[in-house]
Design a protein around this motif. Structure first.
Motif, PDB file in Angstrom:
ATOM      1  N   THR A 278       0.820  -1.210   0.000  1.00 45.04           N
ATOM      2  CA  THR A 278       0.000   0.000   0.000  1.00 45.04           C
ATOM      3  C   THR A 278       0.859   1.267   0.000  1.00 45.04           C
ATOM      4  N   ASP A 279       0.521   2.182  -0.904  1.00 45.27           N
ATOM      5  CA  ASP A 279       1.171   3.498  -0.998  1.00 45.27           C
ATOM      6  C   ASP A 279       2.654   3.417  -1.354  1.00 45.27           C
ATOM      7  N   ARG A 280       3.094   2.317  -1.929  1.00 46.08           N
ATOM      8  CA  ARG A 280       4.502   2.179  -2.316  1.00 46.08           C
ATOM      9  C   ARG A 280       4.658   2.423  -3.818  1.00 46.08           C
ATOM     10  N   LEU A 281       5.715   3.149  -4.187  1.00 54.69           N
ATOM     11  CA  LEU A 281       5.896   3.541  -5.582  1.00 54.69           C
ATOM     12  C   LEU A 281       6.096   2.344  -6.499  1.00 54.69           C
ATOM     13  N   THR A 283       4.837  -0.582  -6.366  1.00 54.42           N
ATOM     14  CA  THR A 283       3.512  -1.144  -6.628  1.00 54.42           C
ATOM     15  C   THR A 283       2.709  -0.235  -7.543  1.00 54.42           C
ATOM     16  N   GLN A 284       2.724   1.061  -7.281  1.00 49.86           N
ATOM     17  CA  GLN A 284       1.932   2.008  -8.067  1.00 49.86           C
ATOM     18  C   GLN A 284       2.362   2.035  -9.530  1.00 49.86           C
ATOM     19  N   GLU A 287       1.391  -1.366 -11.249  1.00 54.31           N
ATOM     20  CA  GLU A 287      -0.063  -1.468 -11.431  1.00 54.31           C
ATOM     21  C   GLU A 287      -0.500  -0.751 -12.697  1.00 54.31           C
ATOM     22  N   LEU A 288       0.223   0.299 -13.065  1.00 57.30           N
ATOM     23  CA  LEU A 288      -0.107   1.068 -14.265  1.00 57.30           C
ATOM     24  C   LEU A 288       0.512   0.479 -15.530  1.00 57.30           C
ATOM     25  N   GLU A 344      -0.353   7.859 -17.411  1.00 52.05           N
ATOM     26  CA  GLU A 344       0.346   7.259 -16.270  1.00 52.05           C
ATOM     27  C   GLU A 344       1.085   8.319 -15.469  1.00 52.05           C
ATOM     28  N   GLN A 347      -1.337  10.219 -13.355  1.00 49.55           N
ATOM     29  CA  GLN A 347      -1.743   9.505 -12.136  1.00 49.55           C
ATOM     30  C   GLN A 347      -0.636   9.468 -11.077  1.00 49.55           C
ATOM     31  N   LEU A 348       0.604   9.682 -11.521  1.00 49.80           N
ATOM     32  CA  LEU A 348       1.745   9.680 -10.598  1.00 49.80           C
ATOM     33  C   LEU A 348       2.249  11.086 -10.299  1.00 49.80           C
ATOM     34  N   ARG A 351       3.753  11.998  -7.064  1.00 52.11           N
ATOM     35  CA  ARG A 351       4.995  11.298  -6.735  1.00 52.11           C
ATOM     36  C   ARG A 351       6.160  11.894  -7.522  1.00 52.11           C
TER      37      ARG A 351
END
Length: 372
Positions: A278-281, A283-284, A287-288, A344, A347-348, A351
């Motif tokens: 959760t909330d880790r780059l 993973t984010q 996922e995209l 993408e 959405q980031l 970050r």
């Protein structure tokens, strides 16, 4: 074992027995790395931290972008200087798990293979998977030699505290990697005690894999202990990027290795939550992007990536060890290389230019790329 420091040298304290085992080649590389210390001060500023309109912190570092042939496609800073890749090379360390046949023998799922490559949050899905995996290979948490620490995920750590539960070894962010190493040893009927030692086959196997992919003799390079206890080898940033480029385009690898790479990257892309949480780059991003962009963080400001469509490997190292700055830097270079699509990047966005809030929730500044 007594610790010592060499007089007049700014060297970390190391067990004398381990230092004395290093080869003359390694000693030469250490001397070279020390000589490059002043040069590292000339590494460019990759990330700035602003408070108001003033730059409060400047994070210098280096970035290597390589192709599978080892050619440096783009570079910022001293990419030949030695760095510890830390957990950013876990996908490479996991290759023997598949190549050995252990993954098939124990019928590992893609989620478990992704966990072998992870620096996980120790959320319930992570720890439950480690426990069930250990049970399948007829071991328990006591077999892990990685030590215990609080979960990286704040809510999970708080839950343990509220319920008066001490963190265990399964909560170590490297417990998936360690379970993978134990799995191979169980499959090959090796003694699992001391599997974290440099001389144990569990470590020697990934030395060979990394050396073949990076084009270097891992045993001649300086080494120390990683946070989880296994050996960590200092190597040039360029070599790390080359290794990831070679698994980004596995077509030229031997068939067995190419198949292992395909299985690992598929697992990471299919189960990005297991790689971090959760909330880790990490993973984010995955996922995209799925398999198109595979990324992995490492401690003390290291980040790696493999770009499947472009056939490139990336390695980032922030000199001051800031992991937060490394996240901004990896996103900046991915954007620079057009590895991420516009939607993408949108959405980031938070970050890429990270808002910094004080304890009252008031915006005080940003962490943002500098010159990338």
């Amino acid at each position: 074992r007594a610790l010592y420091r060499t007089p007049g040298k700014n060297l970390p304290a190391l067990p004398r027995a381990r230092y004395d085992r290093r080869s003359e080649t390694a000693r030469g590389l250490v001397s070279s790395a020390l000589a490059q210390g002043i040069q590292k001060l000339s590494n460019p500023v990759l990330v700035n931290t602003l408070r108001g309109e003033v730059i409060e912190n400047r994070h210098r570092g280096a970035i290597a972008v390589c192709d599978p042939g080892g050619r440096l496609v783009q570079a910022w800073g001293e990419v030949d200087a030695l760095v510890y890749p830390r957990s950013a090379i876990k996908p490479l360390q996991a290759l023997p798990l598949v190549e050995s046949g252990a993954a098939d023998h124990f019928q590992l799922t893609d989620a478990e293979i992704a966990l072998a490559c992870s620096s996980h949050n120790a959320e319930t899905a992570h720890t439950d998977t480690v426990q069930s995996w250990l049970a399948r290979i007829k071991l328990d948490e006591d077999a892990l030699e990685c030590g215990a620490h609080a979960p990286l995920h704040a809510k999970t750590a708080e839950s343990l505290l509220i319920n008066h539960i001490a963190p265990g070894r399964i909560h170590n962010n490297c417990s998936g990697k360690h379970t993978g190493m134990l799995t191979i040893s169980r499959f090959l009927d090796e003694d699992t005690h001391g599997y974290i030692e440099r001389e144990h086959p569990a470590q020697q196997r990934w030395f060979d894999v990394l050396g073949e992919l990076a084009g270097m003799d891992m045993r001649s390079l300086p080494w120390s202990r990683d946070g989880c206890g296994i050996p960590v080898i200092a190597m040039p940033l360029k070599a790390i990027a080359t290794a990831f480029a070679r698994i980004a385009v596995p077509d030229d690898l031997p068939t067995a290795r190419g198949s292992a790479v395909d299985r690992i990257t598929t697992a990471m892309a299919s189960h990005p939550f297991m790689v971090a949480g959760t909330d880790r780059l990490c993973t984010q991003i995955m996922e995209l992007t799925g398999r198109r962009v595979i990324v992995k963080t490492g401690a003390d400001g290291v980040y790696t990536a493999m770009l499947r469509d472009q056939g490139l490997g990336i390695a980032v190292k922030i000199d001051d060890g800031s992991g937060l700055a490394a996240e901004v830097a990896i996103l900046a270079v991915l954007n620079h290389l057009q590895a991420l699509h516009r939607d993408e990047m949108d959405q980031l966005a938070e970050r890429c230019r990270v808002p910094i809030l004080n304890t009252r929730g008031v915006l005080t500044g940003y962490r943002e790329p500098a010159g990338l």
